[in-house]
Design an enzyme around this catalytic site. Structure first.
Site, PDB file in Angstrom:
ATOM      1  CE  LYS A 193     -85.050 -34.647   9.050  1.00  0.00           C
ATOM      2  NZ  LYS A 193     -84.453 -34.477  10.378  1.00  0.00           N
ATOM      3  CB  SER A 387     -83.154 -35.683  13.459  1.00  0.00           C
ATOM      4  OG  SER A 387     -84.182 -36.156  12.607  1.00  0.00           O
TER       5      SER A 387
END
Length: 587
Positions: A193, A387
């Site tokens: 991430k 996401s």
């Protein structure tokens, strides 16, 4: 005296802005009148060529635009969305008056998943036996991807073709923040991430480089395979041509088979006349795809049954959002309206989003889950469904993506800037506080987080990630531990996502609509779209200041404008984010 001049200046600025708006509105009204008179379906003559340039950013849908007759420095440009591009190419396939397509493209504002949809439509058009001819003075890698579908690809003798391979570049702000005395306090879950990396590093982390290398390689493989099939050149040969940069001149492009010949424009026009069986003195009849207004067969007919296409495009935010955002209230309402309409038998959710607010994503996810319980809902992924964009997709019956869609990025993060150094050292500003509880000023940007505060936020991020992965596991019928293993914020291409079980099939929006109709057992149906596109006058009055300032910024910043957008967007983020690791630009 000082206040007098201040008042005079403010009055003058107000008068200038008001005058400017009056001019725009006046021309807008005139444009609406001209539009009502001249922008109706253009009369097409027999033996006509469909001219396709598409030299503008391609959005998902065509915006309502009554200002096409008056182009105010490109603030209100005449362009059409992907929906109309596909519809018009499809209609031209069976239109007896359209004899072929002339591709005249140099630069396009579109990512590879969008280009894939258009490319597939062009290939389908060719199945009719009609010709496609392509010519340009310069082919970018994206425009050549489309041009390679043509029966004949021509390049100006002094022209250029960019065939050098794909690249993805990230921008890092760490040293800028250090100079300003700002510290980015990062709380995240996920090894990959890397949305936070631009603010804490000055280059890619090994994990980030690994994932970019992986998905970029997957997209490039598809790119080469598609061109190889169209040009009858092996993908390995194409890779070698690009890797060794063998195409330096127009003649090189002919030598290695990427184009069929070098020609000047007059020679191309002569060939078009030959294809149309015209004499030298005859004029070529052509219509641009923007002017080729056709009636979409999917929105006509007598059937009472409907398939709703809900467009979810942009950053995901709470509330209504803007036209280019996925507002949780706006999109939830659109899905709910489609679900509660008895005439709507199935829903297609078109997702093109890098993600955004985790909370807003969950609000939309709930509406998808409720819809799935009452009628089929199919997701069609565009360029991005990452996401939060994946979060809102995962509850659907099935998910379609293009091979070069960017998806996954299952992870969450939060950034709280510590601007104490900036305020104290750069501006000479200090703060003091009175509070009723130890954590009353949690999240304050004028001081660093305490260890206890950081632990509280980390627990919140962990909990959201756990919820995210569990919902993906439930929606995809997988174990949560497996989703965690392919999650961790990692980005995947559509082809990779298919192998991992994150999507069900490769295909475009038309494929998703066909699948929705099949699941709803429909033979005939109409297409209805949500949410409604804003009225152009409402858009003008509501966003004219933003449009004008945006235009001036683009002129001043040029190629640096995306960097400004990225930094500005980060500052505007609130709450825990489920967002793509960075702004991805592939070229």
């Amino acid at each position: 005296m000082k206040s007098f001049f201040k008042s005079v200046l403010a009055t003058l600025v107000g008068i200038i802005i008001a005058f400017f708006l009056i001019i725009i509105i006046t021309f807008g009204i005139m444009g609406a009148w001209v539009s009502s008179v001249s922008d109706k379906t253009v009369e097409i003559s027999d033996n006509t060529v469909l001219h396709i340039s598409l030299n503008y950013p391609i959005e998902e849908r065509t915006n309502k635009n009554n200002f096409q007759a008056y182009r105010f420095a490109d603030m209100f440009s005449e362009n059409i969305g992907l929906n109309d591009i596909l519809t018009r190419i499809k209609y031209a396939k069976t239109d007896d008056k359209i004899k072929g397509i002339y591709l005249d493209m140099s630069m396009m504002g579109a990512s590879f998943a969008t280009l894939q949809e258009i490319r597939d439509a062009l290939i389908d058009f060719k199945s009719s036996g009609k010709f496609i001819l392509s010519y340009s003075e310069y082919y970018s890698q994206g425009t050549y991807y489309l041009a390679s579908t043509a029966d004949n690809v021509y390049l100006n003798p002094e022209g250029i073709i960019d065939f050098s391979g794909l690249s993805s570049q990230s921008v890092f702000f760490k040293h800028t923040l250090e100079k300003l005395g700002i510290e980015a306090q990062v709380i995240k879950v996920g090894t990959y991430k890397s949305a936070v990396e631009p603010f804490i590093l000055d280059k890619m982390s090994p994990a980030n480089r690994e994932q970019v290398t992986s998905f970029l390689g997957s997209i490039y493989t598809n790119y080469l395979d598609e061109i190889a099939a169209s040009r009858d050149i092996s993908a390995d040969s194409l890779f070698q041509i690009a890797n060794e940069l063998k195409i330096e001149t127009a003649d090189d492009a002919v030598t290695y088979g990427l184009v069929d010949a070098t020609k000047y424009k007059d020679e191309v026009l002569a060939e078009l006349k030959s294809l149309l069986n015209l004499e030298e003195k005859d004029k070529i009849k052509s219509v641009s795809i923007e002017k080729y207004v056709v009636k979409d067969p999917s929105q006509s007919g007598t059937s009472r049954d409907r398939i709703a296409v809900v467009y979810a495009v942009g950053d995901i935010v709470s509330g209504e959002g803007s036209d280019k955002q996925i507002g949780s209230e706006k999109i939830s309402r659109a899905i709910r309206t489609a679900r509660e309409d008895d005439k709507v038998k199935a829903v297609v959710l078109r997702v093109n989003s890098p993600g955004g607010s985790a909370l807003a994503s969950d609000v939309i996810w709930r509406e998808v889950e409720l819809t799935k319980a009452t009628k089929p809902i199919i997701v069609s992924m565009g360029d991005l469904a990452a996401s939060g964009g994946y979060y809102i997709s995962t509850a659907a019956d099935s998910i379609f993506a293009q091979p070069n869609t960017i998806t996954g990025s299952i992870g969450v993060f939060g950034i709280i800037p510590n601007m104490q150094g900036f305020f104290n050292d750069k501006l000479g500003v200090t703060f003091d506080v009175v509070k009723t509880g130890e954590f009353s000023d949690l999240g304050s940007i004028n001081r660093p987080l305490t260890a206890q505060e950081e632990a509280i936020i980390q627990r919140s991020v962990n909990q959201i990630y756990d919820t995210f992965t569990q919902k993906v596991a439930d929606g995809r019928n997988k174990k949560q531990s497996y989703i965690d293993s392919i999650g961790q914020g990692r980005v995947w291409s559509g082809s990779q996502a298919l192998e991992l079980g994150l999507v069900d099939k490769l295909g475009g929006i038309d494929d998703a609509i066909v699948a929705a109709a099949s699941k709803a057992e429909l033979d005939e149906y109409k297409i209805v779209t949500y949410p409604a596109i804003s009225d152009p006058f409402e858009s003008l009055l509501g966003n004219s200041k933003d449009r004008i300032s945006q235009w001036f910024l683009k002129q001043e910043l040029g190629s640096a404008y995306p960097v400004y957008q990225q930094a500005k967007g980060t500052l505007e983020q609130t709450g825990i984010q489920a967002r793509l690791p960075y702004t991805i630009t592939i070229k």
